[in-house]
Scaffold this active site. Structure first.
Site, PDB file in Angstrom:
ATOM      1  N   LYS A 205       0.986  -1.066   0.074  1.00  0.00           N
ATOM      2  CA  LYS A 205      -0.004  -0.030  -0.098  1.00  0.00           C
ATOM      3  C   LYS A 205       0.964   1.167   0.040  1.00  0.00           C
ATOM      4  O   LYS A 205       1.788   1.323   0.819  1.00  0.00           O
ATOM      5  CB  LYS A 205      -0.841  -0.048   1.247  1.00  0.00           C
ATOM      6  CG  LYS A 205      -1.632   1.158   1.224  1.00  0.00           C
ATOM      7  CD  LYS A 205      -2.981   1.210   2.642  1.00  0.00           C
ATOM      8  CE  LYS A 205      -3.415   2.400   2.679  1.00  0.00           C
ATOM      9  NZ  LYS A 205      -4.416   2.402   3.798  1.00  0.00           N
ATOM     10  N   LYS A 258      -2.255  -1.366  -3.914  1.00  0.00           N
ATOM     11  CA  LYS A 258      -3.122  -0.256  -3.957  1.00  0.00           C
ATOM     12  C   LYS A 258      -2.159   0.805  -3.977  1.00  0.00           C
ATOM     13  O   LYS A 258      -1.101   1.153  -3.128  1.00  0.00           O
ATOM     14  CB  LYS A 258      -3.905  -0.363  -2.526  1.00  0.00           C
ATOM     15  CG  LYS A 258      -4.625   0.807  -2.184  1.00  0.00           C
ATOM     16  CD  LYS A 258      -5.218   0.713  -0.858  1.00  0.00           C
ATOM     17  CE  LYS A 258      -5.663   2.123  -0.589  1.00  0.00           C
ATOM     18  NZ  LYS A 258      -6.227   1.891   0.597  1.00  0.00           N
TER      19      LYS A 258
HETATM   20  C1  PBG Z   1      -7.544   3.459   5.594  1.00  0.00           C
HETATM   21  C2  PBG Z   1      -7.509   3.359   4.374  1.00  0.00           C
HETATM   22  C3  PBG Z   1      -7.593   4.083   3.139  1.00  0.00           C
HETATM   23  C4  PBG Z   1      -7.701   3.753   2.041  1.00  0.00           C
HETATM   24  C5  PBG Z   1      -8.288   2.351   2.370  1.00  0.00           C
HETATM   25  N1  PBG Z   1      -8.113   2.306   3.717  1.00  0.00           N
HETATM   26  C6  PBG Z   1      -6.951   5.501   3.108  1.00  0.00           C
HETATM   27  C7  PBG Z   1      -5.506   5.956   3.449  1.00  0.00           C
HETATM   28  O1  PBG Z   1      -4.710   5.103   3.807  1.00  0.00           O
HETATM   29  O2  PBG Z   1      -5.376   7.294   3.601  1.00  0.00           O
HETATM   30  C8  PBG Z   1      -7.907   4.540   0.521  1.00  0.00           C
HETATM   31  C9  PBG Z   1      -9.073   4.004  -0.242  1.00  0.00           C
HETATM   32  C10 PBG Z   1      -9.128   4.835  -1.426  1.00  0.00           C
HETATM   33  O3  PBG Z   1      -8.922   5.993  -1.673  1.00  0.00           O
HETATM   34  O4  PBG Z   1     -10.275   4.635  -2.185  1.00  0.00           O
HETATM   35  N2  PBG Z   1      -5.942   3.485   5.982  1.00  0.00           N
END
Ligand code: PBG
Length: 335
Positions: A205, A258
Site C-alpha cells: 500500500k 493499492k
Molecule cells: C485506511 C484506508 C485508506 C484507503 C483504504 N483504507 C486511506 C488512507 O490510507 O489514507 C484508501 C482507499 C481509497 O482511496 O479509495 N487506512
C-alpha cells in the site's frame, strides 16, 4: 515466438482474429466478470442516512439500513462481496470505536450477514477513521515531534480484527501498514477461535495522493503530517515484493496492491512472484478522475472504466475492489 515452426509459417496476420466481436471474444486472453469485483461501502450511525461524498459522485456515507439496500443491489447485480469502512460518531486517541463490540462496522456486519448470508463481507481493519488525529496507529508526541508507534498499535489492530470476525466478517483486511500486523491479527484470531477467518492484507500500500477523495468519504484525513512513515514510497518496487513476502510469512491468505492503475507493474510482479490470490484496489482518486472527466464529456465513462478494470485483470489481479463495481457489473451483463 522465435520457434522455427513459427517462423516457417506464412506471415502471420493478427487481424484475422479481430474480424468480429465473436472472434475477438473467443481468443481474449483476459476476462472480466462481476464475480471478481468488490464494492467498498462507508457505514455511519443512524437510520435512513444517505450523505453524498462531494468528491466521489455516486458514493454515499450510509447508515446500516441503507448499506443493506446498497449491498442487496450489488449482490443482485452479480457482485459477490463488499468492503466495509466505518465512520464513528466519536473519535479519540485510542480508536475505541474501531474495536467496540457494537461499533458501526460490527453492527453493519451483523445486519448484512443476517439478511444477506451469501454476500461476502470484508472489513477494512484500520484505526485512522476512529482516531481523533486521523493516523493509522497510536501517536506519541515526543521531543522530536509526533511519531506513529508501531508495536503498541498492533494490539488495537488485532482487537479490531477479532471484533469484526466475531460479528461475522468473512474476511478481515488490515490497511494500516504497521509492521507485524498480519502476525498479530492471525495470532489473535487463532486464539479467539477464529482460525477459519482469512486475512486479505493490504500488503503493498503506497503513500498515494490518489487517496484524497477517500479521506472526504471516510473523514480520515490526518490532522497533522502525512502517512509517509508507514505507507510505501511510490518510488519503490523491490520493497513491495519484500512487504508482500513478509505478510505471506505472517499468515496473509490474500494480498493487495493499492492503488491499482498507476501500480500495474507492482501488481504484475506480485502475482508472478507469489501466485497468491491477489487483489487490486482501484482507489477513490482513480474513480473521481474518471467521473470528473466523464461529467465534462471528455471521456466515455463506461468504456474507460471497463478498460481500466480489464487492465488490472491482465496485470494479474484476481479480485478488484472498485467503487464502480455495481455499474461495471451491469455493463458487463449488457456487453
Ligand atoms: C485506511 C484506508 C485508506 C484507503 C483504504 N483504507 C486511506 C488512507 O490510507 O489514507 C484508501 C482507499 C481509497 O482511496 O479509495 N487506512
Amino acid at each position: 515466438m522465435s520457434s522455427p515452426l513459427f517462423s516457417s509459417f506464412p506471415a502471420h496476420r493478427p487481424r484475422r482474429l479481430r474480424q468480429s466481436a465473436a472472434l475477438r471474444r473467443l481468443v481474449a486472453e483476459t476476462r472480466l466478470s462481476p464475480q471478481q469485483l468488490v464494492l467498498p461501502l462507508f457505514a455511519r450511525p443512524g437510520r435512513k442516512v444517505r450523505r453524498p461524498v462531494g468528491s466521489m459522485p455516486g458514493v454515499f456515507q450510509l447508515s446500516p439500513d441503507e448499506i443493506l439496500k446498497e449491498a442487496a443491489r450489488a449482490f443482485q447485480a452479480g457482485v459477490p462481496a463488499v468492503l466495509l469502512f466505518g465512520i464513528p460518531d466519536r473519535k479519540d486517541a485510542k480508536a475505541s470505536g474501531a474495536m467496540a463490540r457494537n461499533g458501526i462496522v460490527q453492527q453493519t456486519v451483523r445486519l448484512l450477514k443476517k439478511e444477506l448470508p451469501e454476500l461476502l463481507v470484508i472489513t477494512d481493519v484500520c484505526l485512522c477513521e476512529y482516531m481523533s488525529h486521523g493516523h493509522c496507529g497510536i501517536v506519541h508526541q515526543g521531543r522530536h515531534g509526533a511519531r506513529v508507534l508501531n508495536d503498541p498499535s498492533l494490539k488495537l489492530l488485532a482487537q479490531t480484527a477479532v471484533s469484526h470476525a466475531e460479528a461475522g466478517a468473512d474476511i478481515v483486511a488490515p490497511s494500516d501498514m504497521m509492521d507485524g500486523r498480519v502476525r498479530a491479527i492471525r495470532d489473535a484470531l487463532d486464539k479467539g477461535g477464529l482460525a477459519d477467518t482469512p486475512i486479505l492484507s493490504y500488503a503493498a500500500k503506497y503513500a498515494s495522493a490518489f487517496y484524497g477523495p477517500f479521506r472526504d468519504a471516510a473523514e480520515s484525513a490526518p490532522q497533522f503530517g502525512d502517512r509517509r512513515s508507514y505507507q510505501m514510497n511510490p518510488a519503490n518496487a523491490e520493497e513491495a515484493l519484500r512487504e508482500v513476502a513478509l505478510d505471506i510469512q505472517e499468515g496473509a491468505d490474500m494480498v493487495m496492491v493499492k492503488p491499482a492503475l498507476a501500480y500495474l507493474d507492482i501488481l504484475f510482479r506480485v502475482k508472478k512472484e507469489f501466485g497468491l490470490p491477489t487483489a487490486a484496489y482501484a482507489v477513490s482518486g482513480e474513480y473521481s478522475m474518471i467521473k470528473a472527466a466523464a461529467a465534462k464529456g471528455w471521456l466515455d465513462e463506461r468504456a474507460v472504466t471497463l478498460e481500466s478494470l480489464l487492465a488490472m485483470r491482465r496485470a494479474g489481479a484476481d479480485v478488484i475492489i472498485t467503487y464502480s463495481a455495481v455499474e461495471a457489473a451491469k455493463w458487463l451483463r449488457e456487453a
